[in-house]
Design an enzyme around this catalytic site. Sequence first.
Site, PDB file in Angstrom:
ATOM      1  N   VAL A   1     -16.946  -4.975  -3.420  1.00 56.58           N
ATOM      2  CA  VAL A   1     -15.806  -5.178  -4.314  1.00 56.58           C
ATOM      3  C   VAL A   1     -15.291  -3.831  -4.833  1.00 56.58           C
ATOM      4  O   VAL A   1     -14.093  -3.610  -4.983  1.00 56.58           O
ATOM      5  CB  VAL A   1     -16.195  -6.098  -5.483  1.00 56.58           C
ATOM      6  CG1 VAL A   1     -15.078  -6.157  -6.522  1.00 56.58           C
ATOM      7  CG2 VAL A   1     -16.502  -7.486  -4.980  1.00 56.58           C
ATOM      8  N   ALA A   2     -16.240  -2.902  -5.091  1.00 56.28           N
ATOM      9  CA  ALA A   2     -15.830  -1.583  -5.566  1.00 56.28           C
ATOM     10  C   ALA A   2     -14.996  -0.856  -4.511  1.00 56.28           C
ATOM     11  O   ALA A   2     -14.077  -0.098  -4.831  1.00 56.28           O
ATOM     12  CB  ALA A   2     -17.062  -0.757  -5.920  1.00 56.28           C
TER      13      ALA A   2
ATOM     14  N   GLU B   1      -8.317  -3.902  -5.169  1.00 54.57           N
ATOM     15  CA  GLU B   1      -7.677  -5.211  -5.303  1.00 54.57           C
ATOM     16  C   GLU B   1      -6.193  -5.133  -5.647  1.00 54.57           C
ATOM     17  O   GLU B   1      -5.421  -6.011  -5.272  1.00 54.57           O
ATOM     18  CB  GLU B   1      -8.393  -6.038  -6.382  1.00 54.57           C
ATOM     19  CG  GLU B   1      -9.798  -6.471  -6.041  1.00 54.57           C
ATOM     20  CD  GLU B   1     -10.838  -5.481  -6.492  1.00 54.57           C
ATOM     21  OE1 GLU B   1     -12.016  -5.839  -6.549  1.00 54.57           O
ATOM     22  OE2 GLU B   1     -10.466  -4.319  -6.795  1.00 54.57           O
TER      23      GLU B   1
ATOM     24  N   ASP C   1      27.318   2.496  14.634  1.00 52.80           N
ATOM     25  CA  ASP C   1      28.519   1.981  15.285  1.00 52.80           C
ATOM     26  C   ASP C   1      29.715   2.774  14.767  1.00 52.80           C
ATOM     27  O   ASP C   1      29.720   3.217  13.614  1.00 52.80           O
ATOM     28  CB  ASP C   1      28.668   0.495  14.949  1.00 52.80           C
ATOM     29  CG  ASP C   1      29.892  -0.119  15.592  1.00 52.80           C
ATOM     30  OD1 ASP C   1      30.071   0.081  16.803  1.00 52.80           O
ATOM     31  OD2 ASP C   1      30.665  -0.787  14.889  1.00 52.80           O
TER      32      ASP C   1
ATOM     33  N   ASN D   1     -11.518  -1.680 -12.105  1.00 51.18           N
ATOM     34  CA  ASN D   1     -10.533  -1.822 -11.024  1.00 51.18           C
ATOM     35  C   ASN D   1      -9.235  -2.478 -11.486  1.00 51.18           C
ATOM     36  O   ASN D   1      -8.152  -2.095 -11.048  1.00 51.18           O
ATOM     37  CB  ASN D   1     -11.124  -2.625  -9.875  1.00 51.18           C
ATOM     38  CG  ASN D   1     -12.142  -1.831  -9.073  1.00 51.18           C
ATOM     39  OD1 ASN D   1     -12.325  -0.641  -9.309  1.00 51.18           O
ATOM     40  ND2 ASN D   1     -12.822  -2.473  -8.141  1.00 51.18           N
TER      41      ASN D   1
ATOM     42  N   ASP E   1      -7.611   0.935 -13.242  1.00 51.44           N
ATOM     43  CA  ASP E   1      -6.816   1.337 -12.078  1.00 51.44           C
ATOM     44  C   ASP E   1      -5.500   0.568 -11.994  1.00 51.44           C
ATOM     45  O   ASP E   1      -4.466   1.125 -11.625  1.00 51.44           O
ATOM     46  CB  ASP E   1      -7.607   1.084 -10.783  1.00 51.44           C
ATOM     47  CG  ASP E   1      -8.890   1.911 -10.720  1.00 51.44           C
ATOM     48  OD1 ASP E   1      -9.036   2.813 -11.563  1.00 51.44           O
ATOM     49  OD2 ASP E   1      -9.717   1.643  -9.838  1.00 51.44           O
TER      50      ASP E   1
END
Length: 933
Positions: free
Chosen positions: A323-324, A328, A370, A744, A748
């Site tokens: 998980v670290a 996520e 174009d 996290n 984070d």
Amino acid sequence: MHTWQADIYYAYGLLFLICSYSGILLKVELIIENRNQDHTNWYESDVSSVLETLDVTPEQGLSEAQVGKRQERHGKNVLQPPKKEGLPQKILHQLKDVSIIVLLIAVVLSFAMAIFEDSGFVEPIVILSVVILNLILAITHEGKAEKALEALEKLSAPSCVVIREGVKKSIDATELVPGDIVILETGNVVPADARLIESTGFFSDESALTGESEPAEKDALFTTSGNASLGDQHNMVFTGCVVTAGRGTAVVTTTGMKTQMGKIAGFLSGSKRMKTPLQIRLDQLGKTICWIAIISAFFLMAVGLRSGTDLPTMLLVAISLAVAAVPEMLALIVTLTLTNGVQKMVKKNALIRKLPAVETLGNTSVISSDKTGTLTQNRMAVKQLWVCGGEPFADDTTFSEEQSRFLKYLVMASNATYETTPSGEKKYLGNATDVGILRLFNEKGYHIDEETYQRVAEIPFSSDRKRMSVIFKVKTGGYLVLTKGALDYLTFSAESVANDLPIARAVHDGFAEHALRVIGLSSKKIDQLPDQDHLEEVEPDSNLVGLIGLIDPPRPEAAVAIAKAKAAGIRTVMITGDHATTAGAIATNLGILQEGRHVMTGAHLAEMSDTELNDTVRNYSVYARVTPEDKIRIVKAWQANGEVVAMTGDGVNDAPALKAADIGIAMGKTGTEVAKSASDMILVDDNFATIVEAVGEGRNVYANIKKTINFLLVCNMSEIIIMIFAQMAGWGILLTPVMLLLINLVGDGIPGINLSREAFDPKLMDKKPIKRNESFFSDELLHLILRQTIACSVTVLIGYYIGAFVVLPGAVAPSALLGQTMAFLITGLTSIVHVFHVRSSNSVFKTPVRNNKPLLIGAVAMLITFALMVALPIGQIFGLTTISGFHWIVVLGLTLLPTAVREIGRLFDNIPLIKEQRRVRQEKADKRRNKKQ
């Protein structure tokens, strides 16, 4: 066996053979007919040959029996939509994305932790919510290919007039079959591809199909040979195009998906869009993160089990480490960064239809544009004029009385009109040449005295005559004849031929060299008006009045935008269905066609193999007289050279290439619904310059995503190092799963989300575009990530050691719980501070925070949140304890240590010798990647 039984069996056998033989013949006939119709260049055959091939006469048309048989063979005259993708398939498609897979693995691991650790289901629910949110955003912003096909179907004519069994009748256009005789008049939409068998003054607006701004003149008697482009097939009319003048009779040659419009629909439904560079890079990053998490978890389990730790504990540690390793919040922050870019681009008149297109636009290295309606204004304008006896003069000069009279005569010899809208704007009606003349006349503020000149007769323009004449009754007596057309088709008096024509031809050639369409005007006065059947008798022996040169002019802002794109390392190439001379002249004026670059025609392109085109595509900057298939080949050739290609366009003919390109850009005002539906981005103001602005915003988005990855990887990699070192040192679990979750998502996640709001740095447009195969991690960035990861990891380990083993004066006794608390604080605080490290390569103290106030406010709020978790009793819920003042001083000091390492490292990196070594290493790495590509 009785004789009668044998006869019956013999009869059955004979009948079977006959039926089988008939079936084989029918299949062979169908194959031959379909092959003939698929491969016949109808424009090469004369009218009688076409009618004979299709087994029809123009007087009688097809019989109902023939119609039934042909409809069985060819089907309805409709465009076949592809099988629509349902919601489950769309969700499944999104779930194949590597970043989503990483998050789903995190969800499973988080549920496992919730069960084993009894820590609650907050983490798995939050991560699952992130997955669902990403799915919703991706699906709602992704366009659907069937929308382009639906728009194509809207262009199909709902009904048409045909001749069947000698009778004119109106039928549904979907009932047409090859061989049907169709009556076409001004204003009709062509219901199927057809070969003209009769035509009078026939013009068709094919701009949406060929890219030519002016209606194409059609002639049933015209024939040609070889590989002619659509714009050069003057005896053919095509599905969805509008008859702007004249009338004609045509025989249907192809229907449904075999028409030119159907082929475009086939390209749209059959082609698969390549993954964007962002998607490729995120996939690579996701795979790397997965392998790091798996290898680290197994390594940690092996070390723990060998040291005698029980399996449940080590399993929990391994899950925590996995998980670290998984950031996520990465997918959500990337999505929010893209969404933020979308909102900024909307303010700059660029509407993003697909989220990844934001970043892709920033990586664009080639813009395939174009010409008509994109680089030019899609309207004919008078640029140069010449009056007999004078010198050529520009449209923006002050006109003399003689020059004004010349312009007035031109308007009198035209059929354009205008109406004033409620907003006060003039809406012009008529063919492009006449409209261009009338527009200049109105801009000069002139008007015509209708009492002096009364229009009494007109000899219309035709493909044979190449001219038209208008006769006016003059108030003072007599008649004025004005004839307008190609110089070689005007009939002059002997005096005019001797005195004016030599000079006129020189002026004509001078105008033509600048890709101007040259129109001449002659005049004549007569006393009597002939009867209606002999009106053409008034045209000979006229006197040349002057010449004008018209062109579909470039957009004023286009040249500046192209120059800006070039400064940003982006190459602009022109792709058009127009003539090579015209396209080359405009490209030169815009700065696209420069020394060493060439013009390629569709005929030349058709003779080249894909390999030859891939090898030489960089030598050409203009591609003229190209078909929709050619445009796709050109786009893919640039992509094969490692370029990220943006294709701009507004017509139906641009739609397949818009979809094949890395990013398709359609015009919002003049663009067809087909082009818009096939595009990734729409320019609301049709301004080519907006593309450059959007590229800058796209580069800013990419830079912010890169900053986010730098930020999250340092945080997550340092957690992995901390956990592995602690196990190998025998310190146990340094950070529990709950602590990792808090770091996290809070430490984070919140700063990372605000990082997506970073303002645009003008220096980004001084850099070269990011290559398609370039990784997120340049040698420089990888060096920074490794250095800061080590700094953060060492800082946390020092903090844990002090809390667990060092006795500070007057402080609480050291313990594993105290060490965990200090490790948690330092990990969280250094993560929050690290967000300021990634904002710029400059010093942290020289990077102003006023450009992103939400980042500063969020970071301060998270710092306070972490402090309160330790200072208040609530921290005990997360396995934390209170610490003394001395420990707070240690925590704050260690938190600033990575910043000091970053600043010292930055000074060291800027030493000239070090910078040069890093540049050489980066060049070698780029060469290795290019070889792999």
